[in-house]
Motif scaffolding. Structure first.
Motif, PDB file in Angstrom:
ATOM      1  N   LEU A 174       1.353   6.507  -6.744  1.00  0.00           N
ATOM      2  CA  LEU A 174       0.262   7.434  -7.027  1.00  0.00           C
ATOM      3  C   LEU A 174       0.774   8.875  -7.028  1.00  0.00           C
ATOM      4  O   LEU A 174       0.446   9.684  -7.918  1.00  0.00           O
ATOM      5  CB  LEU A 174      -0.836   7.257  -5.969  1.00  0.00           C
ATOM      6  CG  LEU A 174      -2.150   7.995  -6.258  1.00  0.00           C
ATOM      7  CD1 LEU A 174      -2.757   7.487  -7.550  1.00  0.00           C
ATOM      8  CD2 LEU A 174      -3.122   7.803  -5.103  1.00  0.00           C
ATOM      9  N   MET A 175       1.625   9.194  -6.034  1.00  0.00           N
ATOM     10  CA  MET A 175       2.176  10.545  -5.957  1.00  0.00           C
ATOM     11  C   MET A 175       3.059  10.835  -7.165  1.00  0.00           C
ATOM     12  O   MET A 175       3.040  11.930  -7.729  1.00  0.00           O
ATOM     13  CB  MET A 175       2.973  10.710  -4.658  1.00  0.00           C
ATOM     14  CG  MET A 175       2.058  10.896  -3.472  1.00  0.00           C
ATOM     15  SD  MET A 175       2.925  11.460  -1.996  1.00  0.00           S
ATOM     16  CE  MET A 175       3.869  10.022  -1.567  1.00  0.00           C
ATOM     17  N   ASN A 219       0.998   4.086  -2.777  1.00  0.00           N
ATOM     18  CA  ASN A 219       0.883   5.524  -2.512  1.00  0.00           C
ATOM     19  C   ASN A 219       2.012   6.305  -3.171  1.00  0.00           C
ATOM     20  O   ASN A 219       1.781   7.368  -3.755  1.00  0.00           O
ATOM     21  CB  ASN A 219       0.901   5.788  -1.003  1.00  0.00           C
ATOM     22  CG  ASN A 219      -0.486   5.670  -0.423  1.00  0.00           C
ATOM     23  OD1 ASN A 219      -1.472   5.885  -1.120  1.00  0.00           O
ATOM     24  ND2 ASN A 219      -0.562   5.326   0.839  1.00  0.00           N
ATOM     25  N   ASN A 220       3.217   5.764  -3.060  1.00  0.00           N
ATOM     26  CA  ASN A 220       4.363   6.425  -3.692  1.00  0.00           C
ATOM     27  C   ASN A 220       4.162   6.534  -5.191  1.00  0.00           C
ATOM     28  O   ASN A 220       4.439   7.570  -5.804  1.00  0.00           O
ATOM     29  CB  ASN A 220       5.653   5.655  -3.417  1.00  0.00           C
ATOM     30  CG  ASN A 220       6.224   5.997  -2.064  1.00  0.00           C
ATOM     31  OD1 ASN A 220       5.819   6.998  -1.447  1.00  0.00           O
ATOM     32  ND2 ASN A 220       7.144   5.181  -1.581  1.00  0.00           N
ATOM     33  N   VAL A 258       0.844  -1.203   0.000  1.00  0.00           N
ATOM     34  CA  VAL A 258       0.000   0.000   0.000  1.00  0.00           C
ATOM     35  C   VAL A 258       0.880   1.254   0.000  1.00  0.00           C
ATOM     36  O   VAL A 258       0.609   2.226  -0.696  1.00  0.00           O
ATOM     37  CB  VAL A 258      -0.985   0.005   1.204  1.00  0.00           C
ATOM     38  CG1 VAL A 258      -1.659   1.368   1.362  1.00  0.00           C
ATOM     39  CG2 VAL A 258      -2.042  -1.082   1.016  1.00  0.00           C
ATOM     40  N   TYR A 259       1.969   1.148   0.783  1.00  0.00           N
ATOM     41  CA  TYR A 259       2.924   2.256   0.827  1.00  0.00           C
ATOM     42  C   TYR A 259       3.515   2.490  -0.562  1.00  0.00           C
ATOM     43  O   TYR A 259       3.589   3.616  -1.044  1.00  0.00           O
ATOM     44  CB  TYR A 259       4.017   1.926   1.852  1.00  0.00           C
ATOM     45  CG  TYR A 259       5.104   2.962   1.944  1.00  0.00           C
ATOM     46  CD1 TYR A 259       4.880   4.185   2.593  1.00  0.00           C
ATOM     47  CD2 TYR A 259       6.367   2.720   1.386  1.00  0.00           C
ATOM     48  CE1 TYR A 259       5.876   5.136   2.674  1.00  0.00           C
ATOM     49  CE2 TYR A 259       7.367   3.669   1.460  1.00  0.00           C
ATOM     50  CZ  TYR A 259       7.119   4.873   2.109  1.00  0.00           C
ATOM     51  OH  TYR A 259       8.112   5.801   2.183  1.00  0.00           O
TER      52      TYR A 259
END
Ligand SMILES: [Zn+2]
Length: 152
Positions: A42-43, A39-40, A35-36
């Motif tokens: 996605l950013m 997120n990375n 998930v981390y």
């Protein structure tokens, strides 16, 4: 120039892979890690989309500027096409409307302004015509002897 695009595609691909792997993983730590990562990614993707947007804005501005220049250039060509160079007996020059070229021109236009700025400025005066804008002046008739000192 299309680096951002290749990067964005890569990010999206990675995200899809992570998303798919999440469906089969049961270990919470691994899920958290994924998930981390997600997120990375996605950013990263958001960053690349932002770059793409800026890139596109720059291109749009560039296109608008070029279209403006093109429009101006074609206007100046069509403006100049309406005038013909007239030479006075004094061998000075000014422009006249092509429609008046053969007869007696009613107006003379500043050759400096027409050639450098594509502006048709009517010259003022009679013996000496002068441009109210750039102060360019032309003598239309030869000097009479008594004028020699008056117009130097
Ligand atoms: Zn002028």
């Amino acid at each position: 120039m299309l680096d951002w695009f290749a990067g964005a595609v890569e990010s999206a691909k990675t995200m899809k892979e992570i998303g798919q792997s999440l469906l089969t993983i049961r270990d919470e730590n691994i899920i958290r890690e994924r998930v981390y990562e997600l997120n990375n990614n996605l950013m990263d993707l958001q960053q690349k989309l932002l770059e793409a947007q800026l890139n596109q804005m720059e291109l749009v501005q560039r296109i608008q500027a070029l279209e403006g220049e093109k429009e101006q250039a074609s206007q100046s060509v069509s403006l100049k096409a309406q005038y013909a160079l007239h030479t006075f007996v004094t061998s000075a020059h000014a422009y006249v409307l092509k429609t008046e070229e053969q007869g007696v021109p009613t107006h003379f236009y500043c050759s400096h302004c027409l050639e450098t700025e594509s502006l048709a400025i009517t010259l003022q005066g009679s013996t000496i015509l002068s441009c109210p804008k750039c102060k360019y002046s032309v003598r239309t008739t030869p000097r009479k002897p008594f004028e020699t000192t008056a117009f130097r």
